[in-house]
Design a protein around this motif. Structure first.
Motif, PDB file in Angstrom:
ATOM      1  N   ILE A   1       0.958  -1.123  -0.046  1.00 56.91           N
ATOM      2  CA  ILE A   1      -0.100  -0.029   0.036  1.00 56.91           C
ATOM      3  C   ILE A   1       0.983   1.203   0.111  1.00 56.91           C
ATOM      4  CG2 ILE A   1      -1.847   1.508   1.262  1.00 56.91           C
ATOM      5  CD1 ILE A   1      -2.616  -1.479   2.636  1.00 56.91           C
ATOM      6  N   VAL A   2       0.843   2.045  -1.041  1.00 57.78           N
ATOM      7  CA  VAL A   2       1.310   3.268  -1.114  1.00 57.78           C
ATOM      8  C   VAL A   2       0.639   4.471  -1.089  1.00 57.78           C
ATOM      9  CG1 VAL A   2       3.477   4.501  -2.302  1.00 57.78           C
ATOM     10  CG2 VAL A   2       3.412   1.880  -2.327  1.00 57.78           C
ATOM     11  N   HIS A   3       0.623   5.441  -0.490  1.00 59.62           N
ATOM     12  CA  HIS A   3       0.008   6.731  -0.609  1.00 59.62           C
ATOM     13  C   HIS A   3       0.759   7.939  -0.678  1.00 59.62           C
ATOM     14  CE1 HIS A   3      -3.621   9.289  -0.275  1.00 59.62           C
ATOM     15  NE2 HIS A   3      -4.459   8.273   0.081  1.00 59.62           N
ATOM     16  N   ARG A   4       0.280   8.953  -1.550  1.00 59.01           N
ATOM     17  CA  ARG A   4       1.197  10.121  -1.618  1.00 59.01           C
ATOM     18  C   ARG A   4       0.770  11.288  -0.838  1.00 59.01           C
ATOM     19  NH1 ARG A   4       2.770  12.760  -7.513  1.00 59.01           N
ATOM     20  NH2 ARG A   4       3.705  14.477  -6.707  1.00 59.01           N
ATOM     21  N   LEU A   5       1.435  12.288  -0.402  1.00 54.29           N
ATOM     22  CA  LEU A   5       1.210  13.460   0.274  1.00 54.29           C
ATOM     23  C   LEU A   5       1.496  14.687  -0.596  1.00 54.29           C
ATOM     24  CD1 LEU A   5       1.625  12.618   4.011  1.00 54.29           C
ATOM     25  CD2 LEU A   5      -0.331  12.072   2.726  1.00 54.29           C
ATOM     26  N   GLY A   6       1.062  15.710  -0.185  1.00 57.29           N
ATOM     27  CA  GLY A   6       1.571  17.033  -0.808  1.00 57.29           C
ATOM     28  C   GLY A   6       0.769  17.214  -1.928  1.00 57.29           C
ATOM     29  N   HIS A   7       1.401  18.021  -2.921  1.00 59.85           N
ATOM     30  CA  HIS A   7       0.834  18.477  -3.883  1.00 59.85           C
ATOM     31  C   HIS A   7       0.692  17.455  -5.195  1.00 59.85           C
ATOM     32  CE1 HIS A   7       0.029  21.946  -6.942  1.00 59.85           C
ATOM     33  NE2 HIS A   7       0.498  21.249  -7.943  1.00 59.85           N
ATOM     34  N   LEU A   8      -0.339  17.267  -5.767  1.00 60.02           N
ATOM     35  CA  LEU A   8      -0.715  16.419  -6.842  1.00 60.02           C
ATOM     36  C   LEU A   8      -1.330  16.894  -8.005  1.00 60.02           C
ATOM     37  CD1 LEU A   8      -0.394  14.663  -4.440  1.00 60.02           C
ATOM     38  CD2 LEU A   8      -1.699  12.665  -5.917  1.00 60.02           C
ATOM     39  N   GLU A   9      -0.961  16.707  -9.322  1.00 58.19           N
ATOM     40  CA  GLU A   9      -1.434  17.411 -10.501  1.00 58.19           C
ATOM     41  C   GLU A   9      -2.449  16.168 -10.800  1.00 58.19           C
ATOM     42  OE1 GLU A   9      -1.031  20.154 -11.606  1.00 58.19           O
ATOM     43  OE2 GLU A   9       0.569  21.262 -10.546  1.00 58.19           O
ATOM     44  N   ILE A  10      -3.259  16.849 -11.920  1.00 60.37           N
ATOM     45  CA  ILE A  10      -4.105  16.061 -12.748  1.00 60.37           C
ATOM     46  C   ILE A  10      -3.298  14.794 -13.058  1.00 60.37           C
ATOM     47  CG2 ILE A  10      -6.055  15.620 -14.384  1.00 60.37           C
ATOM     48  CD1 ILE A  10      -6.401  17.788 -11.908  1.00 60.37           C
ATOM     49  N   GLY A  11      -3.893  13.695 -13.172  1.00 55.02           N
ATOM     50  CA  GLY A  11      -3.331  12.321 -13.691  1.00 55.02           C
ATOM     51  C   GLY A  11      -2.446  11.738 -13.030  1.00 55.02           C
ATOM     52  N   GLU A  12      -1.961  12.419 -11.679  1.00 53.55           N
ATOM     53  CA  GLU A  12      -1.000  11.706 -11.010  1.00 53.55           C
ATOM     54  C   GLU A  12      -1.729  10.568 -10.164  1.00 53.55           C
ATOM     55  OE1 GLU A  12       2.822  14.528 -10.802  1.00 53.55           O
ATOM     56  OE2 GLU A  12       1.357  14.876  -9.357  1.00 53.55           O
ATOM     57  N   ILE A  13      -0.749   9.602  -9.551  1.00 57.69           N
ATOM     58  CA  ILE A  13      -1.421   8.532  -8.583  1.00 57.69           C
ATOM     59  C   ILE A  13      -1.407   9.261  -7.140  1.00 57.69           C
ATOM     60  CG2 ILE A  13      -1.099   6.153  -7.872  1.00 57.69           C
ATOM     61  CD1 ILE A  13       0.232   5.608 -10.764  1.00 57.69           C
TER      62      ILE A  13
END
Length: 261
Positions: free
Chosen positions: A191-203
């Motif tokens: 399981i991987v979760h990203r934090l911070g600023h995400l642009e359109i299309g990013e996971i």
């Protein structure tokens, strides 16, 4: 004048009932903006419970009353009921409903690794995670990617920002992975979760499940993402061309006590 021994005993009795408990309180998501801060330390009377923290903030932040029916609480990174007794230096978190996709956050550009769970501020490389999990015994690999879309209910999305109660989020993600491994006939999970600023299309979130057969892999993957979205303390803020809002979170599961319980 009291004899010295009597004076000391009197001082001990008096201090026993006048000692205060200092605790640290963390705010996340919409509550952080409502409080105007990410954290603070407060003093409570000895013998105070978590409910007394709520009483304190209902006085200082009157709008908090509007959140109580949906708010969850944590003490030292574990969900807790309002009747939980507090000790000196406890860390308390007030948690609005999580969006699923802080203080002491992992510095940008680094990752925090556990056995099954990862929180990162870098782009998620699904292929690399998948290749690291696959084994010759596996007959199925199911990959779920949560992707930032370009609109929400007809409003054009510019980008998203995710924040988390990171230590607790990792603990919850690890617990979900362990539960999945014990419930479904699967061999491994990531399981991987990203934090911070995400642009359109990013996971924003990745779940990979490998097993001998496709059925358990599909079932486990679906259960993991659905449960993560309800239990793991991660919040999403959506930025539009005409403003920004915190995403409406899904209700916490019934087994997690609410602030007004």
């Amino acid at each position: 004048m009291l004899p010295q021994k009597c004076w000391l005993l009197s001082s001990i009795r008096r201090s026993r009932y006048t000692d205060n408990v200092r605790v640290r309180v963390l705010f996340f998501g919409s509550l952080r903006e409502l409080a105007g801060k990410a954290s603070e330390e407060i003093e409570l009377r000895d013998g105070s419970a978590l409910r007394d923290v709520l009483t304190h903030y209902q006085t200082h932040i009157p709008r908090l009353k509007d959140f109580l029916s949906s708010l969850a609480l944590a003490v030292n990174q574990q969900y807790a009921s309002p009747d939980t007794m507090l000790k000196p230096d406890d860390e308390i978190a007030l948690l609005p409903p999580v969006s699923g996709g802080a203080q002491d956050a992992t510095p940008s550009g680094t990752e925090t690794m556990r056995q099954y769970a990862t929180i990162t501020r870098e782009r998620i490389n699904s292929q690399r995670v998948l290749e690291s999990l696959k084994h010759g015994d596996d007959g199925a690999a199911v990959v779920f990617e949560g992707v930032v879309r370009n609109q929400t209910r007809g409003r054009k999305t510019v980008h998203l920002e995710y924040e988390a109660y990171e230590q607790m989020a990792l603990q919850q993600m690890e617990s979900l992975a362990s539960q999945a491994l014990g419930t479904f006939q699967i061999r491994d999970v990531a399981i991987v979760h990203r934090l911070g600023h995400l642009e359109i299309g990013e996971i924003s979130v990745l779940i990979v499940v490998v097993s001998a057969h496709r059925g358990p892999a599909f079932d486990a993957c679906r259960w993991l993402i659905d449960t993560l979205k309800r239990k793991v303390p991660i919040w999403k803020k959506e930025f539009f061309e005409d403003g920004a809002v915190w995403a409406d979170g899904e209700p916490f599961p019934e087994e997690i006590p609410r602030a007004n319980s």
